[in-house]
Design a protein around this motif. Structure first.
Motif, PDB file in Angstrom:
ATOM      1  N   ILE A 177       0.848  -1.197   0.000  1.00  0.00           N
ATOM      2  CA  ILE A 177       0.000   0.000   0.000  1.00  0.00           C
ATOM      3  C   ILE A 177       0.883   1.246   0.000  1.00  0.00           C
ATOM      4  O   ILE A 177       0.596   2.219  -0.704  1.00  0.00           O
ATOM      5  N   ARG A 178       1.956   1.215   0.769  1.00  0.00           N
ATOM      6  CA  ARG A 178       2.908   2.337   0.774  1.00  0.00           C
ATOM      7  C   ARG A 178       3.532   2.524  -0.602  1.00  0.00           C
ATOM      8  O   ARG A 178       3.722   3.642  -1.063  1.00  0.00           O
ATOM      9  N   TRP A 179       3.886   1.422  -1.250  1.00  0.00           N
ATOM     10  CA  TRP A 179       4.486   1.496  -2.580  1.00  0.00           C
ATOM     11  C   TRP A 179       3.506   2.089  -3.586  1.00  0.00           C
ATOM     12  O   TRP A 179       3.892   2.846  -4.475  1.00  0.00           O
ATOM     13  N   MET A 180       2.237   1.737  -3.440  1.00  0.00           N
ATOM     14  CA  MET A 180       1.230   2.323  -4.325  1.00  0.00           C
ATOM     15  C   MET A 180       1.205   3.837  -4.143  1.00  0.00           C
ATOM     16  O   MET A 180       1.113   4.593  -5.116  1.00  0.00           O
ATOM     17  N   GLU A 181       1.284   4.299  -2.898  1.00  0.00           N
ATOM     18  CA  GLU A 181       1.302   5.736  -2.635  1.00  0.00           C
ATOM     19  C   GLU A 181       2.550   6.381  -3.225  1.00  0.00           C
ATOM     20  O   GLU A 181       2.472   7.449  -3.836  1.00  0.00           O
ATOM     21  N   GLU A 182       3.703   5.743  -3.062  1.00  0.00           N
ATOM     22  CA  GLU A 182       4.936   6.268  -3.653  1.00  0.00           C
ATOM     23  C   GLU A 182       4.777   6.421  -5.170  1.00  0.00           C
ATOM     24  O   GLU A 182       5.159   7.448  -5.741  1.00  0.00           O
ATOM     25  N   LEU A 221     -10.017   7.340  -0.498  1.00  0.00           N
ATOM     26  CA  LEU A 221     -11.371   6.921  -0.139  1.00  0.00           C
ATOM     27  C   LEU A 221     -11.453   5.406   0.052  1.00  0.00           C
ATOM     28  O   LEU A 221     -12.208   4.913   0.889  1.00  0.00           O
ATOM     29  N   GLU A 222     -10.674   4.704  -0.749  1.00  0.00           N
ATOM     30  CA  GLU A 222     -10.708   3.242  -0.713  1.00  0.00           C
ATOM     31  C   GLU A 222      -9.399   2.731  -1.306  1.00  0.00           C
ATOM     32  O   GLU A 222      -8.839   3.335  -2.210  1.00  0.00           O
ATOM     33  N   VAL A 223      -8.928   1.612  -0.794  1.00  0.00           N
ATOM     34  CA  VAL A 223      -7.727   0.985  -1.343  1.00  0.00           C
ATOM     35  C   VAL A 223      -7.863  -0.529  -1.229  1.00  0.00           C
ATOM     36  O   VAL A 223      -8.461  -1.040  -0.275  1.00  0.00           O
ATOM     37  N   ARG A 224      -7.356  -1.220  -2.220  1.00  0.00           N
ATOM     38  CA  ARG A 224      -7.350  -2.686  -2.174  1.00  0.00           C
ATOM     39  C   ARG A 224      -6.094  -3.176  -2.872  1.00  0.00           C
ATOM     40  O   ARG A 224      -5.526  -2.488  -3.719  1.00  0.00           O
ATOM     41  N   CYS A 225      -5.660  -4.371  -2.486  1.00  0.00           N
ATOM     42  CA  CYS A 225      -4.455  -4.955  -3.067  1.00  0.00           C
ATOM     43  C   CYS A 225      -4.611  -6.467  -3.119  1.00  0.00           C
ATOM     44  O   CYS A 225      -5.075  -7.070  -2.160  1.00  0.00           O
ATOM     45  N   GLN A 226      -4.244  -7.043  -4.253  1.00  0.00           N
ATOM     46  CA  GLN A 226      -4.231  -8.495  -4.411  1.00  0.00           C
ATOM     47  C   GLN A 226      -2.777  -8.935  -4.468  1.00  0.00           C
ATOM     48  O   GLN A 226      -2.021  -8.478  -5.334  1.00  0.00           O
ATOM     49  N   TYR A 227      -2.403  -9.809  -3.559  1.00  0.00           N
ATOM     50  CA  TYR A 227      -1.036 -10.295  -3.471  1.00  0.00           C
ATOM     51  C   TYR A 227      -0.939 -11.585  -4.272  1.00  0.00           C
ATOM     52  O   TYR A 227      -1.685 -12.515  -4.038  1.00  0.00           O
ATOM     53  N   THR A 256      -9.945   7.112  -9.771  1.00  0.00           N
ATOM     54  CA  THR A 256      -9.601   5.760  -9.366  1.00  0.00           C
ATOM     55  C   THR A 256      -8.358   5.365 -10.148  1.00  0.00           C
ATOM     56  O   THR A 256      -8.315   5.521 -11.373  1.00  0.00           O
ATOM     57  N   LEU A 257      -7.367   4.874  -9.414  1.00  0.00           N
ATOM     58  CA  LEU A 257      -6.105   4.467 -10.015  1.00  0.00           C
ATOM     59  C   LEU A 257      -5.926   2.965  -9.886  1.00  0.00           C
ATOM     60  O   LEU A 257      -6.378   2.358  -8.907  1.00  0.00           O
ATOM     61  N   GLU A 258      -5.270   2.371 -10.885  1.00  0.00           N
ATOM     62  CA  GLU A 258      -4.928   0.953 -10.858  1.00  0.00           C
ATOM     63  C   GLU A 258      -3.410   0.825 -10.814  1.00  0.00           C
ATOM     64  O   GLU A 258      -2.699   1.658 -11.376  1.00  0.00           O
ATOM     65  N   TYR A 259      -2.939  -0.230 -10.157  1.00  0.00           N
ATOM     66  CA  TYR A 259      -1.513  -0.452  -9.991  1.00  0.00           C
ATOM     67  C   TYR A 259      -1.166  -1.885 -10.375  1.00  0.00           C
ATOM     68  O   TYR A 259      -1.880  -2.817  -9.998  1.00  0.00           O
ATOM     69  N   MET A 275       3.609  -9.406  -9.237  1.00  0.00           N
ATOM     70  CA  MET A 275       3.738  -9.688  -7.813  1.00  0.00           C
ATOM     71  C   MET A 275       2.481  -9.279  -7.050  1.00  0.00           C
ATOM     72  O   MET A 275       2.104  -9.929  -6.088  1.00  0.00           O
ATOM     73  N   ALA A 276       1.861  -8.180  -7.478  1.00  0.00           N
ATOM     74  CA  ALA A 276       0.633  -7.705  -6.831  1.00  0.00           C
ATOM     75  C   ALA A 276      -0.056  -6.728  -7.777  1.00  0.00           C
ATOM     76  O   ALA A 276       0.560  -6.158  -8.685  1.00  0.00           O
ATOM     77  N   SER A 277      -1.344  -6.546  -7.539  1.00  0.00           N
ATOM     78  CA  SER A 277      -2.101  -5.533  -8.266  1.00  0.00           C
ATOM     79  C   SER A 277      -3.022  -4.844  -7.270  1.00  0.00           C
ATOM     80  O   SER A 277      -3.336  -5.409  -6.223  1.00  0.00           O
ATOM     81  N   GLY A 278      -3.416  -3.637  -7.592  1.00  0.00           N
ATOM     82  CA  GLY A 278      -4.254  -2.920  -6.647  1.00  0.00           C
ATOM     83  C   GLY A 278      -5.012  -1.788  -7.288  1.00  0.00           C
ATOM     84  O   GLY A 278      -4.908  -1.537  -8.495  1.00  0.00           O
ATOM     85  N   GLU A 279      -5.774  -1.122  -6.442  1.00  0.00           N
ATOM     86  CA  GLU A 279      -6.602  -0.010  -6.882  1.00  0.00           C
ATOM     87  C   GLU A 279      -6.792   0.938  -5.709  1.00  0.00           C
ATOM     88  O   GLU A 279      -6.885   0.495  -4.554  1.00  0.00           O
ATOM     89  N   SER A 280      -6.835   2.221  -5.992  1.00  0.00           N
ATOM     90  CA  SER A 280      -7.150   3.210  -4.948  1.00  0.00           C
ATOM     91  C   SER A 280      -8.069   4.262  -5.535  1.00  0.00           C
ATOM     92  O   SER A 280      -7.970   4.608  -6.706  1.00  0.00           O
TER      93      SER A 280
END
Length: 140
Positions: free
Chosen positions: A26-31, A57-63, A88-91, A102-107
Motif C-alpha cells: 500500500i505504501r508502494w502504491m502511494e509512492e 477513499l478506498e484501497v485494495r491490493c491483491q497479493y 480511481t487508479l490501478e496499480y 507480484m501484486a495488483s491494486g486499486e485506490s
C-alpha cells in the motif's frame, strides 16, 4: 511520457517469513501515485499549496507472489476513472528482472478544499484537470 516507478525492497520491509510484509505494498502504491502526479506537473506539494487535498477513499491490493529483500519492483500506475472530482487508479507491481506480476491494486481518491468540501479540478485548476485527462489517455 510518464515513466513507471521502481521500488527497491528494503530489509526492514520484510517480516519473520523473509518476505515483504503486505502493508508495504500500500505504501508502494502511494509512492508510485505521488511520483506519477509529480511527472504530470501536479504533485501533492503543489496541490496542497493551492489548498487542494486528495485523500484516499478506498484501497485494495491483491497479493500474487512474494517479494523479498533486495527485489526491485516496477509499479505501473494507470488512471481507471477520472471526473475532476474523483479518480480511481490501478496499480501493477511487477518484478523488474522477470516481469512477473507480484501484486495488483486499486485506490480511489477525491479532491477537497481546505475546509474538507469536494471541489472540481476542472473549475478550480483547469490545467491540472487537463493533465489528468491527458494522463488517463496516455496510461491506458
Amino acid at each position: 511520457m510518464i515513466k513507471e516507478y521502481e521500488h527497491h525492497a528494503q530489509y526492514y520491509e520484510t517480516d519473520q517469513m523473509g518476505c515483504v510484509h503486505h502493508s508495504n505494498f500500500i505504501r508502494w502504491m502511494e509512492e508510485a501515485r505521488i511520483d506519477m502526479m509529480e511527472q504530470m506537473g501536479c504533485g501533492y506539494r503543489a496541490m496542497e499549496h493551492a489548498g487542494i487535498m486528495s485523500p484516499v477513499l478506498e484501497v485494495r491490493c491483491q497479493y500474487r507472489n512474494m517479494v523479498h529483500f533486495d527485489d526491485r519492483i516496477r509499479i505501473r500506475v494507470s488512471i481507471k476513472a477520472y471526473n475532476a472530482i474523483r479518480m480511481t487508479l490501478e496499480y501493477e507491481m511487477r518484478d523488474a528482472a522477470s516481469g512477473k506480476l507480484m501484486a495488483s491494486g486499486e485506490s480511489s481518491h477525491c479532491f477537497l478544499n481546505r475546509e474538507g468540501r469536494p471541489i472540481s479540478l476542472k473549475r478550480i485548476h483547469p490545467q491540472w484537470d487537463e493533465a489528468f485527462i491527458q494522463a488517463m489517455e496516455q496510461l491506458k
